[in-house]
Design an enzyme around this catalytic site. Structure first.
Site, PDB file in Angstrom:
ATOM      1  N   HIS A   1      20.336 171.976  43.473  1.00 28.74           N
ATOM      2  CA  HIS A   1      19.360 171.915  42.382  1.00 28.74           C
ATOM      3  C   HIS A   1      20.048 172.054  41.027  1.00 28.74           C
ATOM      4  O   HIS A   1      19.823 171.259  40.104  1.00 28.74           O
ATOM      5  CB  HIS A   1      18.317 173.013  42.576  1.00 28.74           C
ATOM      6  CG  HIS A   1      17.145 172.928  41.651  1.00 28.74           C
ATOM      7  ND1 HIS A   1      17.155 173.453  40.372  1.00 28.74           N
ATOM      8  CD2 HIS A   1      15.912 172.377  41.812  1.00 28.74           C
ATOM      9  CE1 HIS A   1      15.983 173.240  39.797  1.00 28.74           C
ATOM     10  NE2 HIS A   1      15.206 172.576  40.651  1.00 28.74           N
TER      11      HIS A   1
ATOM     12  N   SER B   1      11.460 170.090  37.208  1.00 30.08           N
ATOM     13  CA  SER B   1      12.821 170.625  37.119  1.00 30.08           C
ATOM     14  C   SER B   1      13.776 169.603  36.533  1.00 30.08           C
ATOM     15  O   SER B   1      14.753 169.964  35.866  1.00 30.08           O
ATOM     16  CB  SER B   1      13.323 171.031  38.512  1.00 30.08           C
ATOM     17  OG  SER B   1      12.745 172.221  38.942  1.00 30.08           O
TER      18      SER B   1
ATOM     19  N   ASP C   1      20.558 178.351  36.884  1.00 25.04           N
ATOM     20  CA  ASP C   1      20.007 177.677  38.057  1.00 25.04           C
ATOM     21  C   ASP C   1      20.733 178.144  39.309  1.00 25.04           C
ATOM     22  O   ASP C   1      21.208 179.284  39.375  1.00 25.04           O
ATOM     23  CB  ASP C   1      20.109 176.153  37.874  1.00 25.04           C
ATOM     24  CG  ASP C   1      18.916 175.420  38.458  1.00 25.04           C
ATOM     25  OD1 ASP C   1      18.823 175.383  39.697  1.00 25.04           O
ATOM     26  OD2 ASP C   1      18.093 174.880  37.700  1.00 25.04           O
TER      27      ASP C   1
END
Length: 612
Positions: A216, A541, A127
């Site tokens: 994220h 996600s 990620d």
């Protein structure tokens, strides 16, 4: 009459006698009986000094927000103050709201026999990186649970030793070295991270200068495997060990171009995780919470095939999010039997736009493209070389006519729209006309770039939500994870949709293959942020790491605890599908929205089913 400056529940609370408020779960929250005062949240402008003069306690926050402690008799005074724009009362937040997997039947197997927590399983997060020194990624003794961190964006000085020694004279030189088998980025071990954790915060990041700038990756890792002191925040597999790969181009601290990784970085990251799992002889779950819209969405791309192969190496499971394109208006599908018209709205300020048309090579269409101003051109399909350019108004269209490939039978017709002058392509309604010349199946699929690659106003009219899975969630052997809203127990409309018992006739997707495999909570999921706090996040996600954590628990039960040494790969998928529960509004399973249903870990684990 309700006070329009006060939220409804506060109006209700103020109109309800105290003894009745005390019997409710929420109305009395924020009221102190001892000092007969309310704690209120306000949005304001200007100065609140006039409230301070009346013995109202004011705690100014940021951006025009404040917390007031107000005697009950003065609430009307607060509302009447011109500087006050709006007033709310506090709400109670339960610890369960910071347990991402609380609605997926985790407690029956984590809080009682067999007490699963992911111990002995590697969980790889590929990620945007991780805030590696946060408490949620540490063990009870303060040491890290990150076994390896490979930051693909941190350049290691090639003039320095590559045996992990750090010259004492160069205090700004970080730990780490380029990982074995790769020629860029820097790898940090658990030992190096633990040594850095003993330093002051500023010195830590001189030694290990790896940061998650977007947050994220930190959120994904926290949902999958985070755990705070005292267990106030608990991810799905809170004792799994982490492998973290920050994807991106060397020397670009934001990742790849515009902060997004490329396929090559992903391939390297998966390879890296597989190698580490092999060296450590540990079962591995790989979490991929990203995707794009380019491709025939049928499993034929090299990335999809690569992941299918990777899932068969070692004791491995790969979980991939289905993407957030379900309601993004980026897909249109049809079955041409006569003249068909597909309308595409192009918003203002689009610097470029591409359109993919995928069809059966046996079918022959006549294709015309019409601009917003009415100019029209036929897309010739027999140009030698398959590539040409045409112009409509102030937009130049690059046309590419694809051919079947060794690994793909579908034909692609690709259009790239770029401005001639002015910096933007022509806004308005573009029309694609398709006429059958000779058809066998007549099926066609149109795709635009993913939603984050185009403006909100750009999309197909009468778009098709089916087959909006993003690549690589379309790979056959990965576990494809969609999202649902746990508050309403319903499908989240943004979640990428797929197919069930497909009759699709192009590509390698086999009839009977179902995507997504299942769904997990993906709306307002609490996750760690880059500042050490927690924020609600939404999207597939964040549904994906819940399933990744669930897979880690099953592998712990099967492989680590010895109950089933073959519990990995497709077997994990089968168990998770079998344990999935129905959602409100879904009548047939599997289906293209939620696959086999919503995740239920307890029902997926043999001999531990629950009626919770």
């Amino acid at each position: 009459m309700m006070d329009q400056k006060l939220e409804n529940i506060l109006n209700l609370a103020l109109e309800t006698p105290e003894e009745e408020r005390e019997q409710t779960e929420s109305l009395n929250v924020g009221y102190s009986a001892e000092i007969r005062s309310w704690e209120l949240i306000v949005k304001y402008h200007g100065s609140l000094d006039r409230l301070r003069e009346q013995n109202i306690v004011v705690e100014e926050l940021i951006a025009g927000y404040a917390i007031l402690t107000v005697p009950e008799a003065l609430v009307d005074t607060v509302s009447d103050t011109p500087e006050i724009e709006y007033v709310e009362k506090p709400k109670r937040f339960y610890y369960g709201q910071t347990f991402p997997a609380g609605t997926s039947c985790f407690p029956p197997v984590t809080m009682r026999t067999p007490f699963l927590n992911g111990r002995g399983v590697l969980l790889a997060v590929l990620d945007s990186g991780i805030i590696w020194d946060q408490e949620v990624f540490r063990k009870a003794d303060g040491s890290t649970r990150i076994r390896y961190l490979w930051d693909q964006t941190v350049l290691r000085d090639r003039t320095l030793p590559q045996d992990r020694t750090v010259p004492e004279k160069t205090g700004n030189v970080g730990y780490g070295k380029m990982p074995d088998g790769f020629a860029f980025g820097t790898e940090y071990t658990a030992e190096e991270i633990n040594a850095a954790l003993q330093m002051p915060a500023l010195d830590r990041y001189r030694r290990i200068p790896s940061r998650d700038l977007s947050g994220h990756g930190t959120a994904v890792a926290g949902i999958a495997a985070g755990k705070s002191a005292g267990g106030l925040y608990t991810g799905a597999a809170p004792e799994a060990e982490l492998i973290v790969v920050k994807l991106g181009l060397p020397g670009n601290s934001g990742g790849a171009e515009e902060g997004f990784p490329r396929t090559t970085e992903i391939l390297r990251g998966v390879t890296y995780a597989l190698r580490k799992a092999g060296q450590l002889n540990m079962p591995l779950v790989i979490n991929l919470s990203f995707g794009n819209s380019y491709g025939s969405h049928d499993g034929s791309s090299l990335l999809e095939r690569f992941l299918d192969n990777a899932s068969e190496i070692g004791k491995t499971v790969i979980c991939v999010g289905s993407g957030n394109e379900g309601a993004a208006r980026g897909h249109f599908a049809g079955n041409i039997t006569r003249d068909s018209r597909v309308e595409l709205a192009v918003g203002n300020y689009e610097k470029s736009l591409n359109i993919q048309l995928w069809k059966n090579y046996s079918d022959v269409f006549q294709i015309r493209l019409q601009s917003p101003g009415g100019e029209e051109a036929e897309l010739t399909t027999n140009i030698q070389g398959g590539k040409y350019t045409l112009r409509l108004e102030q937009t130049r269209i690059l046309v590419y006519l694809g051919e079947p490939l060794p690994y793909a039978v579908a034909q692609e017709i690709y259009l790239e729209m770029i401005p001639v002058t002015g910096g933007y392509i022509d806004a308005g309604i573009w029309t694609i006309r398709l006429e059958p010349v000779m058809t066998v199946t007549g099926q066609y699929y149109l795709y635009l770039p993913a939603g984050n690659g185009r403006g909100d106003s750009t999309g197909f009219y009468r778009s098709t939500p089916q087959m909006t899975l993003t690549v690589p969630s379309t790979a056959a052997k990965v576990i494809t994870v969609g999202a649902y809203d746990p508050v309403y127990d319903t499908y989240a409309d943004f979640s990428g949709r797929g197919y069930a018992d497909s009759t699709r006739t192009i590509g390698v997707t086999a009839a009977g293959l179902t995507k997504p495999d299942l769904v997990a909570p993906g709306v307002n999921i609490q996750a760690p942020d880059v500042y050490g706090g927690f924020l609600p996040v939404t999207g597939t996600s964040f549904a994906t790491p819940i399933v990744s954590g669930a897979a880690a628990l099953l592998m712990e039960w099967g492989i680590v605890q010895g109950n089933d040494p073959f519990l990995y790969g497709e077997k994990i998928k089968a168990y998770l599908r079998k344990g999935a529960r129905p959602l409100r509004g879904e009548r047939e399973y599997p289906n293209d929205r939620v696959g086999y249903g919503r995740l239920c870990v307890a029902d997926s684990l043999p001999q531990t089913g629950t009626t919770e």
